[in-house]
Design an enzyme around this catalytic site. Structure first.
Site, PDB file in Angstrom:
ATOM      1  N   ASP A 150      62.792  50.658  35.708  1.00  0.00           N
ATOM      2  CA  ASP A 150      62.026  51.889  35.491  1.00  0.00           C
ATOM      3  C   ASP A 150      60.847  51.899  36.462  1.00  0.00           C
ATOM      4  O   ASP A 150      60.100  50.926  36.543  1.00  0.00           O
ATOM      5  CB  ASP A 150      61.525  51.897  34.034  1.00  0.00           C
ATOM      6  CG  ASP A 150      60.582  53.054  33.752  1.00  0.00           C
ATOM      7  OD1 ASP A 150      60.656  54.079  34.464  1.00  0.00           O
ATOM      8  OD2 ASP A 150      59.773  52.923  32.797  1.00  0.00           O
ATOM      9  N   ASN A 172      58.811  54.978  36.785  1.00  0.00           N
ATOM     10  CA  ASN A 172      57.823  56.017  36.475  1.00  0.00           C
ATOM     11  C   ASN A 172      57.278  55.904  35.050  1.00  0.00           C
ATOM     12  O   ASN A 172      56.671  56.835  34.533  1.00  0.00           O
ATOM     13  CB  ASN A 172      58.395  57.414  36.729  1.00  0.00           C
ATOM     14  CG  ASN A 172      59.562  57.728  35.808  1.00  0.00           C
ATOM     15  OD1 ASN A 172      60.118  56.815  35.187  1.00  0.00           O
ATOM     16  ND2 ASN A 172      59.908  58.985  35.691  1.00  0.00           N
ATOM     17  N   ASP A 211      58.660  55.710  31.980  1.00  0.00           N
ATOM     18  CA  ASP A 211      59.189  56.407  30.790  1.00  0.00           C
ATOM     19  C   ASP A 211      60.136  55.518  29.991  1.00  0.00           C
ATOM     20  O   ASP A 211      60.786  55.976  29.059  1.00  0.00           O
ATOM     21  CB  ASP A 211      59.880  57.719  31.186  1.00  0.00           C
ATOM     22  CG  ASP A 211      61.071  57.508  32.110  1.00  0.00           C
ATOM     23  OD1 ASP A 211      61.341  56.334  32.473  1.00  0.00           O
ATOM     24  OD2 ASP A 211      61.726  58.495  32.469  1.00  0.00           O
ATOM     25  N   ASP A 268      65.725  54.132  36.719  1.00  0.00           N
ATOM     26  CA  ASP A 268      65.900  55.326  37.549  1.00  0.00           C
ATOM     27  C   ASP A 268      66.363  54.958  38.952  1.00  0.00           C
ATOM     28  O   ASP A 268      66.455  53.781  39.302  1.00  0.00           O
ATOM     29  CB  ASP A 268      64.595  56.140  37.574  1.00  0.00           C
ATOM     30  CG  ASP A 268      63.375  55.244  37.703  1.00  0.00           C
ATOM     31  OD1 ASP A 268      63.336  54.467  38.660  1.00  0.00           O
ATOM     32  OD2 ASP A 268      62.460  55.303  36.820  1.00  0.00           O
ATOM     33  N   ASP A 293      80.740  56.707  39.663  1.00  0.00           N
ATOM     34  CA  ASP A 293      81.606  56.665  38.503  1.00  0.00           C
ATOM     35  C   ASP A 293      82.197  58.058  38.328  1.00  0.00           C
ATOM     36  O   ASP A 293      81.462  59.047  38.273  1.00  0.00           O
ATOM     37  CB  ASP A 293      80.782  56.288  37.256  1.00  0.00           C
ATOM     38  CG  ASP A 293      81.543  55.400  36.304  1.00  0.00           C
ATOM     39  OD1 ASP A 293      82.675  55.762  35.956  1.00  0.00           O
ATOM     40  OD2 ASP A 293      80.998  54.351  35.894  1.00  0.00           O
ATOM     41  N   ASP A 353      86.957  56.294  35.568  1.00  0.00           N
ATOM     42  CA  ASP A 353      86.897  56.029  34.134  1.00  0.00           C
ATOM     43  C   ASP A 353      88.227  56.366  33.448  1.00  0.00           C
ATOM     44  O   ASP A 353      88.803  57.436  33.697  1.00  0.00           O
ATOM     45  CB  ASP A 353      85.772  56.902  33.548  1.00  0.00           C
ATOM     46  CG  ASP A 353      85.368  56.491  32.142  1.00  0.00           C
ATOM     47  OD1 ASP A 353      84.894  55.369  31.967  1.00  0.00           O
ATOM     48  OD2 ASP A 353      85.526  57.322  31.212  1.00  0.00           O
ATOM     49  N   GLU A 379      89.715  52.270  36.037  1.00  0.00           N
ATOM     50  CA  GLU A 379      89.628  51.575  34.755  1.00  0.00           C
ATOM     51  C   GLU A 379      90.874  51.988  33.998  1.00  0.00           C
ATOM     52  O   GLU A 379      91.012  53.148  33.604  1.00  0.00           O
ATOM     53  CB  GLU A 379      88.366  51.976  33.983  1.00  0.00           C
ATOM     54  CG  GLU A 379      88.208  51.135  32.724  1.00  0.00           C
ATOM     55  CD  GLU A 379      87.438  51.833  31.612  1.00  0.00           C
ATOM     56  OE1 GLU A 379      86.883  51.152  30.758  1.00  0.00           O
ATOM     57  OE2 GLU A 379      87.401  53.078  31.583  1.00  0.00           O
ATOM     58  N   HIS A 400      79.411  47.173  31.570  1.00  0.00           N
ATOM     59  CA  HIS A 400      78.542  47.788  30.566  1.00  0.00           C
ATOM     60  C   HIS A 400      79.211  47.966  29.213  1.00  0.00           C
ATOM     61  O   HIS A 400      78.574  48.452  28.277  1.00  0.00           O
ATOM     62  CB  HIS A 400      78.064  49.144  31.095  1.00  0.00           C
ATOM     63  CG  HIS A 400      79.218  50.096  31.259  1.00  0.00           C
ATOM     64  ND1 HIS A 400      80.218  49.888  32.187  1.00  0.00           N
ATOM     65  CD2 HIS A 400      79.551  51.222  30.600  1.00  0.00           C
ATOM     66  CE1 HIS A 400      81.105  50.855  32.084  1.00  0.00           C
ATOM     67  NE2 HIS A 400      80.732  51.681  31.133  1.00  0.00           N
ATOM     68  N   ASP A 401      80.509  47.630  29.104  1.00  0.00           N
ATOM     69  CA  ASP A 401      81.222  47.770  27.823  1.00  0.00           C
ATOM     70  C   ASP A 401      81.477  46.429  27.149  1.00  0.00           C
ATOM     71  O   ASP A 401      82.026  46.393  26.045  1.00  0.00           O
ATOM     72  CB  ASP A 401      82.602  48.420  28.052  1.00  0.00           C
ATOM     73  CG  ASP A 401      82.522  49.870  28.490  1.00  0.00           C
ATOM     74  OD1 ASP A 401      81.518  50.542  28.178  1.00  0.00           O
ATOM     75  OD2 ASP A 401      83.482  50.333  29.145  1.00  0.00           O
TER      76      ASP A 401
END
Ligand code: TEU
Ligand code: CA
Length: 538
Positions: free
Chosen positions: A20, A22, A24, A28, A97, A197, A250, A319-320
């Protein structure tokens, strides 16, 4: 001769959790730019960016509401262009992706499609119910059914994933035209390809009831259908062949045979595929029911796929999936050794290696303590279903803890400052408490760190025709050990892996030690706990 996408090593970034800039609490695109030099130093040649498009974030980016934009959480299109430029300067290519099985229900196409008379109606799959029951008995990837009733249209729409992810209708030719245009848009910007995907489920051959199955009822009507093969060949001919790019699909529930049909070079469909079998060797039937990890099963699966496909997309994390060191290694006493062993295996298999952010520093599973710490829609759905089925609370919790996708999605651990240097504020998902011990800064400063083993191995692979292009041969699969040989033009290397906490004897005649994850000069026939050795045969 290998192509550049076979030579290079790919690094997957899940942008929401990378850096990150900025304040929040959300990663990003500027955060990706900020760390490009580190990736260059590591030896990365391609970045695969998980979705950065506008999305209502029901499935964190995998529900897209605008395929040609950038989510304001991540920045702007100017940031994206800057990233492409900065990456190119460091000879790093960017792969996007491509999520085209479904869109978000907030996508304008779907909003228009809810009106029966709109020309967009057939972009999605609408059907009347059977009495007050849905159109068929299929079951969904996130648990539960696959049909959602829509008051406004008086019909149901199909969704194989969350109900906010309606499936596109590939029987309607206009849908594929839209996809071509989206692909050209990104390729013209200079991206080097796509991670596609759930790409082998696009085409639904029929919508009749499925054979009852514990896994996914209905899958025989959409898994790797001829219609999907045709779509892939069309996209290749009409779009991809006109650019210097690659695709990795995938592909769910593939066997070596169905995988070959999707990626064998002469088929002109995908360049590579991600298979799941090795990731399923520690489960019963579905991923929620874990069984004890056994090297034998895992190595047998890897060997099988190494031998079955001409080229593999090799991965241990994404990420899964839960973190590999917690799952296939040992995140306690042998954390460092086992993470290095997994690294040495990944980089010595035949194929393109894919490294997931944080894997290179041995990040471990999330130490969350309650369901409130979790964000993933899949985890919450499954928890609710297990509750409905009266699974005891402790069992429900154990299932989620071992398997939740959020295990891989906690913020990158950069340094010892609050929130691991990921963000100055409380991030969107908790930072693992072990960030003071496991972080990038500490490992960059330590020549013997996991991160530097990744760097060493990437360089070793890059300099070794045998490791890049050599054939693969299984030498041994035992209870705790895995050994294989790579050979090319009379030269060969042998890799010996001990996946146990005990010393193991593994005889090997005639070779010089190239590398071990223990500090040693020669190999003496004994592998120490979680030792990996690479030997060059005489
Ligand atoms: O995943 C598809 C998939 O089949 C699984 O790996 C999925 O994560 C699920 O856990 C099955 O139990 C892809 C994406 O990688 C995933 O992040 C998305 O949620 C999904 O497609 C839908 O787009
Ligand atoms: Ca941010």
């Amino acid at each position: 001769m290998l192509t550049w996408w076979q030579e290079r090593v790919v690094y997957q970034i899940y942008p929401r959790s990378f850096q990150d800039t900025n304040g929040d609490g959300i990663g990003d695109l500027q955060g990706v730019i900020m760390h490009l030099d580190k990736l260059r130093d590591l030896g990365i040649g391609v970045i695969w960016l998980s979705p950065v498009y506008p999305s209502p974030n029901v499935d964190y980016g995998y529900d897209i509401s605008d395929y040609k934009g950038i989510h304001t959480d991540f920045g702007t299109m100017a940031d994206m262009d800057e990233l492409l430029g900065e990456a190119a300067e460091r000879d790093i290519k960017i792969v996007m992706d491509l999520v085209i099985n479904h869109t978000s229900d907030q996508h304008p196409w779907f909003q228009k499609s809810r009106d029966k008379d709109n020309p967009h109606r057939d972009y999605y799959i609408w059907r009347p119910g059977k009495g007050n029951k849905p159109p068929n008995n299929w079951s969904g990837f996130f648990g539960g059914g696959t049909w959602q009733y829509d008051e406004r249209s008086g019909e149901y729409y199909l969704h194989l994933f969350a109900k906010n992810q309606p499936d596109l209708n590939y029987h309607h030719p206009q849908v594929l035209e839209e996809v071509k245009e989206i692909m050209r848009f990104w390729l013209d910007k200079g991206v080097a390809g796509f991670r596609c995907d759930v790409i082998n489920i696009l085409y639904k051959s029929s919508l009749v009831d499925g054979r009852r199955s514990l896994i996914l009822t209905g899958n025989e009507h959409y898994l790797s259908q001829e219609g999907t093969h045709e779509i892939l060949r069309t996209l290749r001919r009409a779009v991809l062949d006109h650019y210097d790019c690659f695709t990795v699909g995938e592909t769910v529930f593939v066997t070596p045979k169905t995988a070959l049909d999707l990626m064998a070079p002469e088929r002109q469909e995908l360049d590579m595929i991600f298979s799941f079998e090795h990731m399923e060797t520690d489960q019963y039937i579905v991923k929620w029911f874990k069984r004890k990890f056994q090297v034998g099963r895992f190595a047998a699966s890897i060997s099988k796929w190494q031998n079955a496909l001409p080229w593999n997309a090799n991965y241990l994390e994404n990420h899964d999936q839960p973190r590999s060191v917690s799952r296939f290694g040992n995140d306690g006493v042998f954390w460092e050794k086992s993470a290095k062993l997994l690294c040495m295996m990944l980089l010595t298999l035949r194929g393109t290696p894919f490294i997931y952010q944080g894997q290179e520093i041995g990040m471990t599973n999330f130490d969350f303590t309650s369901m409130d710490d979790l964000q993933d829609v899949e985890s919450h759905n499954i928890y609710a279903i297990a509750k409905g089925l009266r699974f005891p609370a402790r069992l429900r919790w154990r299932i989620i803890k071992a398997t939740s996708r959020d295990n891989a999605r906690t913020p990158m651990q950069w340094d010892t400052t609050p929130y691991g240097g990921f963000s100055p504020v409380q991030p969107w998902l908790g930072v693992n408490d072990n960030y003071k011990r496991i972080n990038m800064e500490a490992q960059l400063g330590d020549a013997h760190s996991i991160r530097n083993m990744y760097k060493t191995m990437i360089a070793l692979r890059a300099a070794s025709p045998v490791l890049k292009a050599g054939s693969f041969e299984t030498l041994q699969i035992a209870k705790d050990c895995f050994a294989y040989r790579r050979s090319l033009e009379g030269e060969s290397m042998v890799v010996l892996l001990n996946f146990s906490t005990q010393e193991k004897r593994m005889e090997f005649a005639g070779g010089t030690l190239v590398l071990s994850n223990y500090d040693r000069q020669a190999y003496d026939g004994k592998l120490r706990p979680y030792e990996a050795v690479i030997l060059k045969e005489f």
